[in-house]
Motif scaffolding. Structure first.
Motif, PDB file in Angstrom:
ATOM      1  N   ILE A  57      -7.248   2.051  20.390  1.00 47.34           N
ATOM      2  CA  ILE A  57      -7.344   1.846  19.207  1.00 47.34           C
ATOM      3  C   ILE A  57      -7.304   3.433  18.940  1.00 47.34           C
ATOM      4  CG2 ILE A  57      -8.358  -0.559  19.442  1.00 47.34           C
ATOM      5  CD1 ILE A  57     -10.720   0.529  18.782  1.00 47.34           C
ATOM      6  N   ASP A  58      -7.438   3.699  17.947  1.00 46.12           N
ATOM      7  CA  ASP A  58      -7.223   5.635  16.865  1.00 46.12           C
ATOM      8  C   ASP A  58      -8.535   5.659  15.936  1.00 46.12           C
ATOM      9  OD1 ASP A  58      -5.047   6.024  17.108  1.00 46.12           O
ATOM     10  OD2 ASP A  58      -3.579   4.717  15.677  1.00 46.12           O
ATOM     11  N   TYR A  59      -9.341   4.304  15.895  1.00 42.53           N
ATOM     12  CA  TYR A  59     -10.528   4.464  15.171  1.00 42.53           C
ATOM     13  C   TYR A  59     -11.224   3.183  15.258  1.00 42.53           C
ATOM     14  CZ  TYR A  59      -9.390   2.268  10.752  1.00 42.53           C
ATOM     15  OH  TYR A  59     -10.068   1.925  10.030  1.00 42.53           O
ATOM     16  N   ILE A  60     -12.829   3.375  15.517  1.00 44.12           N
ATOM     17  CA  ILE A  60     -13.828   2.200  15.676  1.00 44.12           C
ATOM     18  C   ILE A  60     -14.643   2.295  14.871  1.00 44.12           C
ATOM     19  CG2 ILE A  60     -15.124   3.250  17.690  1.00 44.12           C
ATOM     20  CD1 ILE A  60     -14.846   0.107  19.022  1.00 44.12           C
ATOM     21  N   CYS A  61     -14.880   1.438  13.768  1.00 44.32           N
ATOM     22  CA  CYS A  61     -15.696   1.185  12.695  1.00 44.32           C
ATOM     23  C   CYS A  61     -17.001   0.578  12.889  1.00 44.32           C
ATOM     24  CB  CYS A  61     -15.161   1.345  11.478  1.00 44.32           C
ATOM     25  SG  CYS A  61     -16.665   1.550   9.743  1.00 44.32           S
ATOM     26  N   PRO A  62     -18.067   0.351  13.918  1.00 41.96           N
ATOM     27  CA  PRO A  62     -18.980  -0.812  14.144  1.00 41.96           C
ATOM     28  C   PRO A  62     -19.676  -0.889  13.464  1.00 41.96           C
ATOM     29  CG  PRO A  62     -19.594   1.218  15.125  1.00 41.96           C
ATOM     30  CD  PRO A  62     -18.349   1.796  14.811  1.00 41.96           C
ATOM     31  N   GLN A  63     -19.544  -2.178  12.833  1.00 45.35           N
ATOM     32  CA  GLN A  63     -21.263  -2.301  11.607  1.00 45.35           C
ATOM     33  C   GLN A  63     -22.494  -2.613  11.724  1.00 45.35           C
ATOM     34  OE1 GLN A  63     -19.198  -5.918  10.135  1.00 45.35           O
ATOM     35  NE2 GLN A  63     -17.231  -5.818  10.899  1.00 45.35           N
ATOM     36  N   LEU A  64     -22.753  -0.979  11.271  1.00 45.48           N
ATOM     37  CA  LEU A  64     -24.499  -1.039  11.609  1.00 45.48           C
ATOM     38  C   LEU A  64     -25.107  -1.189  10.559  1.00 45.48           C
ATOM     39  CD1 LEU A  64     -23.877   2.714  13.223  1.00 45.48           C
ATOM     40  CD2 LEU A  64     -23.686  -0.174  14.183  1.00 45.48           C
TER      41      LEU A  64
END
Length: 407
Positions: A299-306
């Motif tokens: 994937i190009d980006y990951i945005c973990p829900q912190l």
């Protein structure tokens, strides 16, 4: 090189220390990068953010949408992540799935305009990127298939659907399901200049005590290559992610692919590669191997829900940011952080969230980790209203200048 006298050596040392001090001060004064993700999620499921209710006229829906885009621009954000397929439906004219009920109140009813196409054009006119947010597997937030429109694919293929926890889901263990949901989502990619495709944290449903996700028949048919069901389920989700990435590149090479998963992959007590947390583990409980997606550059980006505060005893923001930074380091996957703006000022939340500066402290902390390329806020309703002032504090402390999103 000639020898230095003690005095000359001392003067040189003092000069070096002074230069180091100046460098430290310069670092402290260094402005924020002008390239970073500043995003917000704009949720449509159950009319969470937009439209504010069903049954609005097309003009009223457009006016509300434009107001959300204006709020994003006013806060100096640069990206809106619009939920366009909340429950196996569509916010664009799709040949695969019906119009979303969250527009008109009736699934399948034409709203009289093209929300996705309009959102892209209006976002771009304001200098915003538009990421199209799809929920791949959720069919309905109720358990009754008869409430779906008669032509709904889930009605025509009841064997694709698994009821669980009062909701309906497509079964990702069926190859035909994975093919269909990819085709349905990629219809939007083929038709519109979407800046990115976005998945959230919903893959297999979150576990509910006393409930089992009934995929026995699919496992018996398709799971023969695996020694256990958990590995098979993870492979189903891996295939969905990997195939989506490949097909996006075929259809619209400039469109990126990002995912905003649950913020904990595995706890260190389970796996030494995991984080110092004591929380639900996406790898084990919703079968999302998020670390692998990053490390293998799917994937190009990951945005973990912190979505935890600094100092949380079970999942500390200040422990998870460096963990994710380490995962992203050396990969081609960009790291953004999902922020729980909705928790700020909520009296039901911990004491830390009663301080309007908590989110601003998150951004200050993340600046020490260069792998973090920006932040995304849940969600649009709070970005616009900001009754508690947490978003205004973020803007005042960190967003004095505009920024372009990473590419």
């Amino acid at each position: 090189m000639g020898r230095l006298s003690r005095r000359a050596f001392a003067l040189a040392a003092l000069s070096t220390l002074a230069m180091a001090g100046d460098a430290g001060a310069a670092s402290a004064r260094r402005p924020r990068a002008t390239t970073e993700m500043r995003g917000m999620w704009l949720a449509t499921v159950t009319n969470r953010d937009w439209p504010s209710r069903t049954g609005l006229t097309a003009a009223q829906q457009r006016a509300e949408l434009f107001a959300h885009l204006d709020a994003a621009a006013r806060r100096r954000l640069n990206t809106v992540i619009l939920q366009v397929r909340p429950t196996a439906d569509a916010l664009w004219p799709s040949p695969y799935e019906p119009w979303s009920q969250y527009l008109t109140g009736t699934q399948g009813r034409d709203p009289g305009w093209d929300p996705l196409g309009t959102a892209i054009a209006e976002a771009h006119a304001r200098g915003l990127q538009l990421h199209a947010w799809f929920n791949p597997l959720r069919v309905a937030v109720h358990p009754d298939p008869s409430r779906l429109i008669a032509s709904h694919p889930a009605r025509r293929h009841p064997d694709w659907v698994v009821p669980y926890g009062g909701k309906l889901y497509y079964n990702p263990g069926l190859p035909e399901v994975r093919t269909f949901v990819l085709d349905a989502m990629l219809d939007a990619v083929a038709k519109y200049p979407i800046d990115a495709v976005h998945f959230d944290d919903y893959f297999y449903p979150y576990p509910i005590a006393g409930h089992a996700f009934d995929d026995d028949e699919a496992y018996d048919t398709h799971g023969g290559a695996f020694s256990n069901r958990a590995d098979w389920r993870r492979d189903n989700i891996n295939r969905l992610v990997r195939d989506m990435a490949a097909r996006i590149k075929q259809i619209r090479p400039g469109t990126r692919f990002g995912i905003s998963p649950f913020g904990v992959w595995r706890n260190a007590s389970t796996d030494p590669r995991g984080s110092d947390t004591r929380a639900l583990q996406s790898y084990d409980e919703i079968y999302a191997d998020t670390r692998r997606w990053v490390r293998e550059n799917w994937i190009d980006y990951i945005c973990p829900q912190l979505y935890w505060h600094i100092g949380n005893s079970a999942a500390d923001y200040a422990k998870l940011v460096p963990w994710w930074a380490d995962v992203a380091r050396g990969s081609a996957t960009q790291l953004y952080v999902g922020e729980a703006l909705y928790r700020a000022g909520d009296p039901a939340q911990a004491a830390a969230w009663q301080d309007p500066a908590e989110l601003s402290r998150h951004l200050t902390y993340a600046r020490d980790h260069p792998e973090v390329r920006g932040h995304v806020y849940f969600a649009a309703r709070e970005v616009a209203a900001d009754d508690f002032g947490a978003m205004a504090r973020v803007v005042a402390d960190h967003y004095q200048q505009s920024a372009t999103p990473p590419r």
